[in-house]
Design a protein around this motif. Structure first.
Motif, mmCIF file in Angstrom:
data_model
loop_
_atom_site.group_PDB
_atom_site.id
_atom_site.type_symbol
_atom_site.label_atom_id
_atom_site.label_comp_id
_atom_site.label_asym_id
_atom_site.label_seq_id
_atom_site.Cartn_x
_atom_site.Cartn_y
_atom_site.Cartn_z
ATOM 1 N N ASN A 77 -4.645 57.721 20.829
ATOM 2 C CA ASN A 77 -5.890 56.784 20.990
ATOM 3 C C ASN A 77 -5.583 55.376 20.500
ATOM 4 N N SER A 78 -4.591 54.707 20.748
ATOM 5 C CA SER A 78 -4.200 53.394 20.764
ATOM 6 C C SER A 78 -5.191 52.384 21.432
ATOM 7 N N ASN A 93 -7.067 49.188 19.185
ATOM 8 C CA ASN A 93 -7.390 50.045 17.817
ATOM 9 C C ASN A 93 -6.858 49.726 16.681
ATOM 10 N N PRO A 94 -7.659 49.246 15.680
ATOM 11 C CA PRO A 94 -7.073 48.598 14.472
ATOM 12 C C PRO A 94 -6.270 49.372 13.588
ATOM 13 N N ASP A 95 -6.147 50.719 13.911
ATOM 14 C CA ASP A 95 -5.247 51.537 13.183
ATOM 15 C C ASP A 95 -3.992 51.208 13.669
ATOM 16 N N PHE A 96 -3.484 50.844 14.761
ATOM 17 C CA PHE A 96 -2.343 50.454 15.315
ATOM 18 C C PHE A 96 -2.092 49.271 15.324
ATOM 19 N N SER A 97 -0.472 48.911 15.084
ATOM 20 C CA SER A 97 -0.001 47.508 14.900
ATOM 21 C C SER A 97 0.340 47.015 16.190
#
Length: 146
Positions: free
Chosen positions: A65-66, A118-122
């Motif tokens: 889900n990136s 996705n802000p959860d991924f760098s």
């Protein structure tokens, strides 16, 4: 990034006839119901609609889900065109250090960045000595709800 990021890669069969499905001229509202038109505008072939360069196009199924901010969700089928020259801002299928990924390609201030949606991924900022190959540009995605 695990190498199992994508489940399948397939290419369209050369010379296969298009599948023509009815295309209704009435648009279906996503809000309140509306009476539908009772006639067909024509026939639509999804392969002709989604594939511009048949011999250079392949499909790959997304995993993870990136890229949800770009509308790419786990299990979506991505249409990828190898003949397109990737530009900054394009969503691409890339191989970075022998690992497949789908990200937005960003070129900025002499740097190459693979940006997730996705802000959860760098972000992945390419470093000296890293190898990046772009396999193709994602031109569309399809979803299966059932």
């Amino acid at each position: 990034m695990p190498s199992s990021l994508y489940q399948t890669i397939t290419a369209p069969l050369a010379g296969s006839p298009p599948i023509l499905a009815p295309l209704f001229s009435h648009k279906v509202p996503a809000g309140f119901p509306s009476p539908a038109d009772d006639y067909i505008e024509g026939r639509l072939s999804l392969d002709q609609h989604l594939i511009q360069h048949k011999d250079a196009t392949f499909f790959v199924r997304a995993k993870g889900n990136s890229m949800v901010g770009a509308g790419i969700f786990d299990g979506d089928l991505l249409v990828v065109d190898r003949s397109l020259n990737p530009s900054s801002g394009d969503i691409v299928i890339a191989v970075l250090d022998a690992e497949l990924t789908v990200k937005r390609l960003i070129r900025r201030d002499g740097m190459v960045i693979l940006k997730p949606e996705n802000p959860d991924f760098s972000e992945i900022v390419l470093k000296e000595g890293q190898e990046l190959q772009v396999w193709g540009v994602v031109t569309s995605t399809t979803k299966k709800f059932i």
